[in-house]
Write a protein that holds these residues in place. Structure first.
Motif, PDB file in Angstrom:
ATOM      1  N   HIS A   1       0.537  -1.305  -0.182  1.00 16.92           N
ATOM      2  CA  HIS A   1       0.364  -0.003  -0.084  1.00 16.92           C
ATOM      3  C   HIS A   1       1.046   1.209  -0.085  1.00 16.92           C
ATOM      4  CE1 HIS A   1      -3.188   3.302   1.956  1.00 16.92           C
ATOM      5  NE2 HIS A   1      -3.462   2.699   0.964  1.00 16.92           N
TER       6      HIS A   1
ATOM      7  N   ASP B   1       1.687   3.816   1.764  1.00 14.90           N
ATOM      8  CA  ASP B   1       1.577   4.441   2.868  1.00 14.90           C
ATOM      9  C   ASP B   1       2.056   5.319   3.159  1.00 14.90           C
ATOM     10  OD1 ASP B   1       0.054   1.819   4.014  1.00 14.90           O
ATOM     11  OD2 ASP B   1       1.484   1.742   5.659  1.00 14.90           O
TER      12      ASP B   1
ATOM     13  N   HIS C   1      -3.089   8.349   5.648  1.00 10.94           N
ATOM     14  CA  HIS C   1      -3.177   7.487   5.094  1.00 10.94           C
ATOM     15  C   HIS C   1      -2.458   6.342   4.871  1.00 10.94           C
ATOM     16  CE1 HIS C   1      -4.902   6.455   0.591  1.00 10.94           C
ATOM     17  NE2 HIS C   1      -5.511   5.012   2.416  1.00 10.94           N
ATOM     18  N   TYR C   2      -3.108   4.902   5.405  1.00  4.15           N
ATOM     19  CA  TYR C   2      -2.165   3.580   6.008  1.00  4.15           C
ATOM     20  C   TYR C   2      -3.019   2.064   5.437  1.00  4.15           C
ATOM     21  CZ  TYR C   2      -3.021   3.704  11.067  1.00  4.15           C
ATOM     22  OH  TYR C   2      -3.542   3.586  12.421  1.00  4.15           O
TER      23      TYR C   2
ATOM     24  N   ASP D   1      -4.723  -0.292   7.542  1.00  2.00           N
ATOM     25  CA  ASP D   1      -4.187  -0.680   8.377  1.00  2.00           C
ATOM     26  C   ASP D   1      -5.501  -2.136   9.332  1.00  2.00           C
ATOM     27  OD1 ASP D   1      -7.457  -0.187   8.379  1.00  2.00           O
ATOM     28  OD2 ASP D   1      -7.249   1.204   9.933  1.00  2.00           O
TER      29      ASP D   1
ATOM     30  N   PRO E   1       1.679   3.309  10.455  1.00  2.00           N
ATOM     31  CA  PRO E   1       2.240   3.474   8.955  1.00  2.00           C
ATOM     32  C   PRO E   1       3.592   2.430   8.533  1.00  2.00           C
ATOM     33  CG  PRO E   1       1.617   5.198   9.983  1.00  2.00           C
ATOM     34  CD  PRO E   1       1.508   4.674  10.458  1.00  2.00           C
TER      35      PRO E   1
ATOM     36  N   GLU F   1       5.104   2.466   5.803  1.00  2.00           N
ATOM     37  CA  GLU F   1       5.647   3.899   4.899  1.00  2.00           C
ATOM     38  C   GLU F   1       7.357   4.112   4.174  1.00  2.00           C
ATOM     39  OE1 GLU F   1       5.873   7.245   7.457  1.00  2.00           O
ATOM     40  OE2 GLU F   1       5.333   5.519   7.602  1.00  2.00           O
TER      41      GLU F   1
ATOM     42  N   GLN G   1       7.826  -1.701   2.505  1.00  2.00           N
ATOM     43  CA  GLN G   1       6.735  -1.830   1.304  1.00  2.00           C
ATOM     44  C   GLN G   1       7.201  -3.222   0.614  1.00  2.00           C
ATOM     45  OE1 GLN G   1       3.608  -0.916   0.647  1.00  2.00           O
ATOM     46  NE2 GLN G   1       4.066  -0.061   3.011  1.00  2.00           N
TER      47      GLN G   1
ATOM     48  N   ASP H   1      -7.577  -0.087   4.265  1.00  2.00           N
ATOM     49  CA  ASP H   1      -6.697   1.134   5.029  1.00  2.00           C
ATOM     50  C   ASP H   1      -7.884   2.145   5.453  1.00  2.00           C
ATOM     51  OD1 ASP H   1      -7.511   3.437   2.988  1.00  2.00           O
ATOM     52  OD2 ASP H   1      -6.771   1.886   1.980  1.00  2.00           O
TER      53      ASP H   1
END
Length: 125
Positions: free
Chosen positions: A50, A52, A57-58, A60, A80, A82, A85, A109
């Motif tokens: 995702h 993130d 915005h992540y 979850d 998150p 980010e 990934q 998410d």
């Protein structure tokens, strides 16, 4: 008056960029899932991808369901990922009825909600 217009324009630009960043992250993708039995319970390891962007915005959550929609377990993702990934997280102690030979994994998410993707996983019994 000119300074106020510049300020408003700047605020609109920042808001638009934030919305665009959230939109780019899209839905959560379930890349892979594995399950192994241990005694009378199961451990599920699910790999998600995702975009993130941080706390705004992540990815979850992911959940394990029977084919008829009964929730067997869920793994809440508390932060998150980010910079990691795709990423894999596991959930142990899931009770799976003896007659269940296949499950569905769903992911969510915190902006778009549950992804339309369903990942089917056959259980080795």
């Amino acid at each position: 008056m000119r300074i106020a217009r510049i300020f408003v324009a700047g605020c609109l630009l920042v808001t638009s960029l934030g919305a665009a960043t959230q939109a780019l992250a899209g839905d959560v993708e379930i890349v892979d899932a594995k399950a192994r039995s241990s005694g009378d319970s199961w451990t599920f390891s699910v790999t998600l991808k995702h975009g993130d962007t941080g706390w705004d915005h992540y990815a979850d959550l992911w959940q394990v369901y029977t084919l008829d929609g009964a929730l067997l377990g869920e793994r809440v993702l508390l932060h998150p990922h980010e910079n990691e990934q795709p990423f894999t997280r596991s959930l142990s102690g899931v009770q799976v009825p003896d007659d269940v030979t296949e499950v569905i994994i769903r992911a969510r998410d915190n902006v778009h909600g549950v992804s339309p993707q369903e990942f089917r996983l056959k259980l080795d019994r």
